[in-house]
Design an enzyme around this catalytic site. Structure first.
Site, mmCIF file in Angstrom:
data_model
loop_
_atom_site.group_PDB
_atom_site.id
_atom_site.type_symbol
_atom_site.label_atom_id
_atom_site.label_comp_id
_atom_site.label_asym_id
_atom_site.label_seq_id
_atom_site.Cartn_x
_atom_site.Cartn_y
_atom_site.Cartn_z
ATOM 1 N N LYS A 183 4.970 -50.626 2.730
ATOM 2 C CA LYS A 183 4.420 -50.526 4.102
ATOM 3 C C LYS A 183 3.293 -49.498 4.035
ATOM 4 O O LYS A 183 3.516 -48.299 4.089
ATOM 5 C CB LYS A 183 5.525 -50.051 5.049
ATOM 6 N N GLU A 258 7.067 -36.791 -0.095
ATOM 7 C CA GLU A 258 5.867 -36.045 -0.502
ATOM 8 C C GLU A 258 5.066 -35.798 0.768
ATOM 9 O O GLU A 258 4.528 -36.724 1.362
ATOM 10 C CB GLU A 258 5.075 -36.836 -1.530
ATOM 11 N N CYS A 292 -3.837 -34.014 0.244
ATOM 12 C CA CYS A 292 -2.639 -33.208 0.488
ATOM 13 C C CYS A 292 -2.674 -31.898 -0.292
ATOM 14 O O CYS A 292 -2.153 -30.893 0.156
ATOM 15 C CB CYS A 292 -1.381 -33.995 0.145
ATOM 16 N N GLU A 390 -2.123 -27.643 8.842
ATOM 17 C CA GLU A 390 -2.847 -28.585 7.989
ATOM 18 C C GLU A 390 -3.912 -29.299 8.825
ATOM 19 O O GLU A 390 -3.587 -29.957 9.816
ATOM 20 C CB GLU A 390 -1.888 -29.613 7.382
HETATM 21 P P1 NAP Z 1 1.923 -40.213 8.539
HETATM 22 O O1 NAP Z 1 1.367 -40.311 9.899
HETATM 23 O O2 NAP Z 1 3.169 -39.445 8.332
HETATM 24 O O3 NAP Z 1 2.082 -41.718 8.023
HETATM 25 C C1 NAP Z 1 2.483 -42.009 6.699
HETATM 26 C C2 NAP Z 1 3.098 -43.393 6.680
HETATM 27 O O4 NAP Z 1 4.322 -43.380 7.403
HETATM 28 C C3 NAP Z 1 2.236 -44.469 7.333
HETATM 29 O O5 NAP Z 1 2.395 -45.680 6.637
HETATM 30 C C4 NAP Z 1 2.857 -44.549 8.723
HETATM 31 O O6 NAP Z 1 2.577 -45.761 9.382
HETATM 32 C C5 NAP Z 1 4.319 -44.401 8.394
HETATM 33 N N1 NAP Z 1 5.182 -43.964 9.493
HETATM 34 C C6 NAP Z 1 4.851 -43.275 10.595
HETATM 35 N N2 NAP Z 1 5.944 -43.056 11.365
HETATM 36 C C7 NAP Z 1 6.985 -43.631 10.734
HETATM 37 C C8 NAP Z 1 8.388 -43.763 11.026
HETATM 38 N N3 NAP Z 1 8.926 -43.245 12.134
HETATM 39 N N4 NAP Z 1 9.162 -44.420 10.154
HETATM 40 C C9 NAP Z 1 8.647 -44.933 9.027
HETATM 41 N N5 NAP Z 1 7.333 -44.858 8.696
HETATM 42 C C10 NAP Z 1 6.510 -44.200 9.533
HETATM 43 O O7 NAP Z 1 0.862 -39.572 7.538
HETATM 44 P P2 NAP Z 1 -0.677 -39.914 7.407
HETATM 45 O O8 NAP Z 1 -1.381 -39.328 8.580
HETATM 46 O O9 NAP Z 1 -0.831 -41.369 7.108
HETATM 47 O O10 NAP Z 1 -1.065 -39.150 6.080
HETATM 48 C C11 NAP Z 1 -1.531 -37.838 6.052
HETATM 49 C C12 NAP Z 1 -0.411 -36.907 5.658
HETATM 50 O O11 NAP Z 1 0.098 -37.286 4.384
HETATM 51 C C13 NAP Z 1 -0.869 -35.477 5.491
HETATM 52 O O12 NAP Z 1 0.070 -34.607 6.049
HETATM 53 C C14 NAP Z 1 -0.921 -35.287 3.992
HETATM 54 O O13 NAP Z 1 -0.792 -33.969 3.553
HETATM 55 C C15 NAP Z 1 0.230 -36.127 3.564
HETATM 56 N N6 NAP Z 1 0.103 -36.484 2.155
HETATM 57 C C16 NAP Z 1 0.968 -35.910 1.254
HETATM 58 C C17 NAP Z 1 0.846 -36.198 -0.094
HETATM 59 C C18 NAP Z 1 1.792 -35.611 -1.099
HETATM 60 O O14 NAP Z 1 1.881 -36.148 -2.198
HETATM 61 N N7 NAP Z 1 2.496 -34.536 -0.799
HETATM 62 C C19 NAP Z 1 -0.154 -37.070 -0.533
HETATM 63 C C20 NAP Z 1 -1.019 -37.624 0.416
HETATM 64 C C21 NAP Z 1 -0.869 -37.326 1.759
HETATM 65 P P3 NAP Z 1 1.287 -45.838 10.354
HETATM 66 O O15 NAP Z 1 0.103 -45.654 9.493
HETATM 67 O O16 NAP Z 1 1.371 -47.187 10.932
HETATM 68 O O17 NAP Z 1 1.443 -44.740 11.366
#
Ligand code: NAP
Length: 508
Positions: A183, A258, A292, A390
């Site tokens: 997903k 992550e 990230c 962040e």
């Molecule tokens: P996000 O809003 O948490 O979304 C990540 C994924 O989760 C998306 O596919 C999202 O779908 C899905 N999602 C959202 N709510 C959910 C729920 N209740 N149940 C299941 N899935 C759900 O994060 P983002 O804004 O896409 O990404 C940015 C974040 O990722 C930043 O905080 C960054 O630091 C972090 N990140 C961490 C790493 C690491 O390795 N530590 C690497 C890259 C990024 P939708 O897109 O449809 O909302």
């Protein structure tokens, strides 16, 4: 500005379940926007619970009845090397498509496409080298380990460097013999729609890879709560990670999280300062700052502070902000207008929390679209929101320190603990400081250069569990211990009593 999608970009993408492209059960779709223009260029099928049920059923059938989990590691490895070959042979096309969808500068997107290929190659190699221990108690017992794939893996990925992030999970999940439901993030589903063709061409059997597009709160949520999905690997925001944790808990799922970061880059006065400047500027502004592991808090020793801030600001002002498809561009457009608004709100907050020395808003040349000029705030106190939270964009805070002790307190003074970067020529300081930092990863005297064998992940609000190298293999497999006796193992004779009738007697 490149205003037309790269050749071959579809105007509609669908779900991929059991080897077939399909619309959502209810026919619903959602808009996908180009980050440079904020115009809708694509309709994507909006999967929901009913679609997740179908995808999980297809993946479960492929796991229970199909050849994939039963193949020899070498057979799977050959197919995954083909996946890597195909990605490598299309890296230019992939980069263009990814750039169009995400706003990442095309040269950096190309590097990420090559890294995606390397992720498959690495786990294809690792799985054939995989060994498990045997334990012998002389004359009594020999014990060995059966390593087995777990089942249907749910893979949920973010919008920053989407194709590479997906490969980081797909590589080990598939190498170990699991089947998957991916997903991807809703802002950037385009490159995920390239996987089916790549896997089909490489020879991955139908049903092993399934793709669900759709919102996290519906499609993602249904995947996390599905009883036939025993493990979830998630990369995304820390608050989403906490929600997932809660939702997965009743089913006691394997969970790898992550999450976000606010990583410090600590520059000591004795560092090679030109090298530290290169690394810290790249560390926060590469991938548009949507990274990230970005070193978004730069801590600088006071005796070189003014000169370092001046040089950092000069570099930031000189960064080429432009059309993501232009190979000269160093910072492109942020992924979505919602994210642009979030980053710009922090830029405004920063103006009252620090001394603005570069950027501070939209670049003049880009009155439309999601561009933010590389922005540098100096003299930022650790209590500031731009120090603590962040931002995930091209915005950095710089803070002075005097002593090693003070630098360490500042470095550890956030809820996050993903990466840290230390610049010094003092060997003892480098190693001792690295060990004292609360972070999952530390780079000494470089930017984020990965060795795929090392553990990847964070502490505190930055994550739970580790992937990378054999830790990924551990996450995607169970280890079953088998115990064999080599002698007449003694069992205490419960219930024997004095009566001979309690012994076993063969009747015929
Ligand atoms: P996000 O809003 O948490 O979304 C990540 C994924 O989760 C998306 O596919 C999202 O779908 C899905 N999602 C959202 N709510 C959910 C729920 N209740 N149940 C299941 N899935 C759900 O994060 P983002 O804004 O896409 O990404 C940015 C974040 O990722 C930043 O905080 C960054 O630091 C972090 N990140 C961490 C790493 C690491 O390795 N530590 C690497 C890259 C990024 P939708 O897109 O449809 O909302």
């Amino acid at each position: 500005m490149t205003a037309t999608p790269p050749a071959g970009t579809p105007d509609r993408i669908r779900l991929y379940i059991g080897g077939e492209w399909t619309d959502a059960v209810d026919g619903d779709t959602f808009d996908v926007l180009n980050p440079a223009t904020n115009e809708v260029y694509l309709q994507a099928a909006a999967g929901k619970k009913a679609d997740v049920d179908l995808a999980v059923a297809a993946a479960k059938k492929a796991f229970d009845e199909g050849p994939w989990p039963r193949m020899l590691p070498r057979q799977r490895s050959r197919i995954l090397h083909k996946v890597a070959d195909i990605i490598e042979s299309r890296d230019d096309q992939l980069a263009e498509i990814e750039t169009w969808d995400s706003g990442l500068p095309v040269t950096q997107a190309k590097g990420q496409a090559q890294r995606a290929a390397e992720n498959f190659r690495f786990f294809a190699d690792l799985i054939v080298a995989q060994e498990d221990s045997a334990f012998k108690v002389p004359g009594r017992q020999i014990n060995y380990v059966n390593r087995k794939p777990i089942g249907v893996a749910g893979l949920i990925t973010p919008w920053n460097v989407p194709f590479m992030q997906e490969s980081w999970k797909l590589g080990p999940a598939l190498a170990t013999g699991n089947t998957v439901v991916l997903k991807p993030a809703s802002y950037t589903p385009l490159s995920a729609a390239l996987w089916p063709e790549i896997f089909e061409e490489a020879g991955v059997p139908a049903g092993v890879f399934n793709l669900i597009l759709g919102s996290g709160s519906t499609a993602g949520d249904a995947l996390v709560k599905h009883p036939d999905v025993p493990l979830i690997s998630f990369t995304g925001d820390s608050s989403t990670g906490a929600t997932l944790s809660t939702n997965a808990a009743p089913l006691l799922k394997g969970l790898s999280l992550e999450l976000g970061g606010k990583s410090p880059a600590i520059v000591f006065a004795d560092a090679d300062l030109e090298q530290a400047l290169d690394a810290t500027v790249f560390g926060v502004f590469s991938l548009n700052g949507e990274r990230c592991t970005a070193g978004s808090r730069v801590l600088v020793q006071r005796e070189i502070y003014d000169e370092f801030v001046a040089a950092f600001a000069a570099r930031a002002k000189n960064i080429i902000v432009g059309d993501p498809q232009d190979p000269a561009t160093e910072v492109g457009a942020l992924v979505h207008s919602n994210h642009f608004d979030k980053v710009m709100s922090y830029v405004e907050i920063g103006k009252s929390e620090g001394r603005l020395v570069a950027g501070g808003g939209r670049p003049e040349a880009y009155p439309e679209g999601n561009w933010v000029a590389p922005t540098v705030f100096a003299d930022v106190a650790p209590t500031a929101r731009i120090f603590q939270e962040e931002i995930f964009g091209p915005v950095v805070s710089i803070t002075p320190f005097d002593t090693d002790e003070e630098a360490l307190v500042l470095a550890n003074d956030t809820r996050y603990g993903l990466a840290a970067y230390v610049y010094t020529t003092n060997l003892k300081r480098a190693h001792n400081f690295a060990e004292a930092i609360d972070s999952g990863m530390v780079w000494l005297n470089s930017n984020n250069i990965r060795d795929l064998r090392t553990p990847f992940g964070g502490v505190k609000a930055s994550g739970l569990g580790r992937e990378g190298g054999y830790r990924s293999i551990d996450f995607y497999t169970t280890q079953q211990a088998v115990h064999i006796t080599l002698n007449d193992a003694h069992s205490p004779r419960f219930g024997k009593g004095p009566d001979a009738a309690t012994s076993f007697k063969k009747v015929n």
